[in-house]
Design an enzyme around this catalytic site. Structure first.
Site, mmCIF file in Angstrom:
data_model
loop_
_atom_site.group_PDB
_atom_site.id
_atom_site.type_symbol
_atom_site.label_atom_id
_atom_site.label_comp_id
_atom_site.label_asym_id
_atom_site.label_seq_id
_atom_site.Cartn_x
_atom_site.Cartn_y
_atom_site.Cartn_z
ATOM 1 N N HIS A 71 0.843 -1.204 0.000
ATOM 2 C CA HIS A 71 0.000 0.000 0.000
ATOM 3 C C HIS A 71 0.870 1.243 0.000
ATOM 4 C CE1 HIS A 71 0.838 -0.629 4.263
ATOM 5 N NE2 HIS A 71 0.250 0.515 4.598
ATOM 6 N N HIS A 73 1.348 3.809 1.968
ATOM 7 C CA HIS A 73 1.819 4.533 3.149
ATOM 8 C C HIS A 73 3.353 4.546 3.108
ATOM 9 C CE1 HIS A 73 -2.069 4.048 5.743
ATOM 10 N NE2 HIS A 73 -2.076 5.149 5.010
ATOM 11 N N ASP A 75 5.849 4.186 5.088
ATOM 12 C CA ASP A 75 6.722 3.172 5.684
ATOM 13 C C ASP A 75 6.727 1.868 4.887
ATOM 14 O OD1 ASP A 75 4.057 2.956 6.549
ATOM 15 O OD2 ASP A 75 4.584 1.895 8.372
ATOM 16 N N HIS A 76 5.994 1.848 3.776
ATOM 17 C CA HIS A 76 5.978 0.653 2.921
ATOM 18 C C HIS A 76 6.477 0.924 1.507
ATOM 19 C CE1 HIS A 76 3.731 -1.976 5.765
ATOM 20 N NE2 HIS A 76 3.505 -0.779 6.290
ATOM 21 N N HIS A 151 -7.357 -1.983 5.481
ATOM 22 C CA HIS A 151 -6.531 -0.940 6.096
ATOM 23 C C HIS A 151 -7.112 0.439 5.746
ATOM 24 C CE1 HIS A 151 -3.064 0.505 8.137
ATOM 25 N NE2 HIS A 151 -2.387 0.900 7.085
ATOM 26 N N ASP A 221 -0.442 -3.932 5.830
ATOM 27 C CA ASP A 221 -1.039 -3.686 7.141
ATOM 28 C C ASP A 221 -2.523 -4.044 7.063
ATOM 29 O OD1 ASP A 221 1.439 -2.531 7.623
ATOM 30 O OD2 ASP A 221 0.699 -0.512 7.745
ATOM 31 N N HIS A 279 5.843 -5.627 12.011
ATOM 32 C CA HIS A 279 5.185 -4.308 11.937
ATOM 33 C C HIS A 279 4.811 -3.815 13.328
ATOM 34 C CE1 HIS A 279 2.505 -1.020 10.586
ATOM 35 N NE2 HIS A 279 3.317 -1.008 9.554
#
Lengths: 312, 312
Positions: A71, A73, A75-76, A151, A221, A279
């Site tokens: 996805h 976001h 941090d990914h 998510h 997530d 995570h």
């Protein structure tokens, strides 16, 4: 002299580059991992700093041809543009395939354009927008399917499955019946052999069953969501996010994250062989309690941590 | 009791977070530095991993309110989106100002939108597109101007200048004439004082000149270009890129980068006090030769390196 090549079953390896939530820190990295399965190397997620983690763990850039992004976001995937640029600077020639949510292509291309750059290699985007599980990659040995997750933004996990491989030669039987090398491929593929005498030797006498195909499900997530259970049923290894411990379970609904116990409950329902937790929220001083809490529900729990390598 | 506040001159500090070209590695970081001048903290460029470098060097995120981006090559700004996101996750409230080439706003906002995020703080973009030097920031104590550079894409260096500060009280003279505290601000601003007796004490007797204002010029990335000399004339500190040594000078024209000697030549022509070299190509095993080569032309050469702090 007859030389018998007995193909050893190739292990599945998982190298954790980063497995902490939200913001990169001096001691932890955001999500990224490398799955090595049937001689394929798949990069899963690519948080900021992933290219440095790849260097640190001596993973050859040229082996990375398929990148899966769960996805959008930060941090990914904030490390993706840097990795793509570095491939460019290193004069990469191999094709690169990126699988990720619709919108990822525009983000990457806008930045390449702004830098006046173009890649010397072919860069293919496979943009995802389906809410149903779908096949996104397939070749002779591996198939990859999406696992729709729940998510705050459109998110997919990914299910990596080895296909059933060839049977193994029964070396003693092959020698006993004096079978020529030219038949070996046929035997590995399940065929019988007719000797010059006319006698038919059935495949079962000449070979052993293929290795059980391995499977790996990456789920991060996501909120606790039982709808993924049928997709990940019986996998060998499930990586399921566990951002929180029970003491912070009041945050799961708003943030659409799961607790360690919830990850374990999914593992139990799906009858997986091993559960890897990751995570983790960076609020916790130690990750051991994630294991303790999860094991109250499901026993085979492993803890991901940056730099850790798992072999199955 | 008379308490005399003698304002100590605040030093100018430069903290190098990263100063290597092209790709981040385990041992080197791409461009980013923090200038601390007159109690202002300016972040200059923001390559991938800058937020981790800021943490490593214990620079408080809340002190960063102004970020200057020279150009849109990855090694100078791929860490910006992550830093902006982290500020968001840490519930920042202060305004944040980003100064950079036109296009930077679209890149950042596209990514924030894709992540379904919005900043809880005000995020202002000051997009630059002029080819002439211009003032981009000014308050009572500091002024910042662009330095148009000659690179493959639109690029600016930045000139940070302290404004002339207030005069310093001559403590002995003030005591001798028994001047009341109420006059101190007037004296510091250059005014004379008339005593009750009618006698006028001229400012020169009561104060010392203000500190000479410090100035810092950041010039990276750029081809050797003498047109910047008038803009950076007489600065205290010039940071000038030196991607190459003489042995690779054949690459400067195509890549629009400079050698150590060329940086030194600019320093000499501009009559700067100190030259800091940086933006080294990662092909070199040691950076010492950059100093050696530059010093054949200009003596006061310092070598930037990741984590190094300079005080002036």
């Amino acid at each position: 002299m007859l030389i018998i090549h007995y193909q050893l079953s190739i292990e599945m390896k998982l190298q954790i580059l980063g497995c902490y939530a939200a913001t990169p820190r001096t001691i932890t990295n955001p999500t990224s991992q490398v799955l090595d399965i049937k001689n394929h190397l798949f990069l899963i997620d690519c948080g900021e700093g992933t290219q440095v983690q790849l260097r640190k763990h001596k993973i050859k850039f040229s082996r990375i041809n398929h990148i899966f992004i769960s996805h959008l976001h930060g941090d990914h995937f904030y490390g993706l543009i840097g990795l793509i640029s570095t491939f460019m600077l290193l004069n990469r020639e191999n094709d690169l395939h990126v699988y990720g949510p619709k919108g990822i292509k525009e983000i990457i291309l806008l930045q390449l354009r702004a830098s006046g750059s173009f890649t010397g290699y072919n860069l293919y985007f496979h943009e995802l927008e389906s809410k149903e599980s779908e096949v996104v990659f397939e070749d002779e040995t591996v198939i990859v399917k999406t696992i729709p997750l729940n998510h705050r933004v459109y998110t997919n996990g990914f299910l990596f499955q080895e296909k059933l491989g060839k049977r193994h030669l029964n070396i003693e039987a092959v020698a006993k019946y004096k079978i020529e090398k030219v038949y070996f491929d046929k035997i590995k593929s399940g065929g019988n052999v007719t000797l010059d005498s006319g006698e038919v030797i059935t495949n079962e006498l000449l070979s052993f069953p293929p290795d059980a195909p391995m499977s790996y499900a990456f789920c991060s997530d996501t909120l606790y969501d039982e709808s993924i259970v049928p997709i990940i049923k019986d996998v060998d290894v499930l990586y399921h996010e566990s951002t929180f411990l029970d003491s912070e379970m009041q945050y799961t609904e708003k943030t659409k994250h799961a607790t360690a116990k919830e990850a374990a409950q999914i593992a139990k329902l799906a009858n997986v062989k091993n559960l890897i937790l990751g995570h983790y929220s960076t609020r916790y001083g130690s990750i051991e309690p994630f294991k303790t809490e999860a094991q109250t529900i499901f026993y085979n729990v492993l803890l991901a941590d940056d730099g850790k390598e798992f072999e199955f």
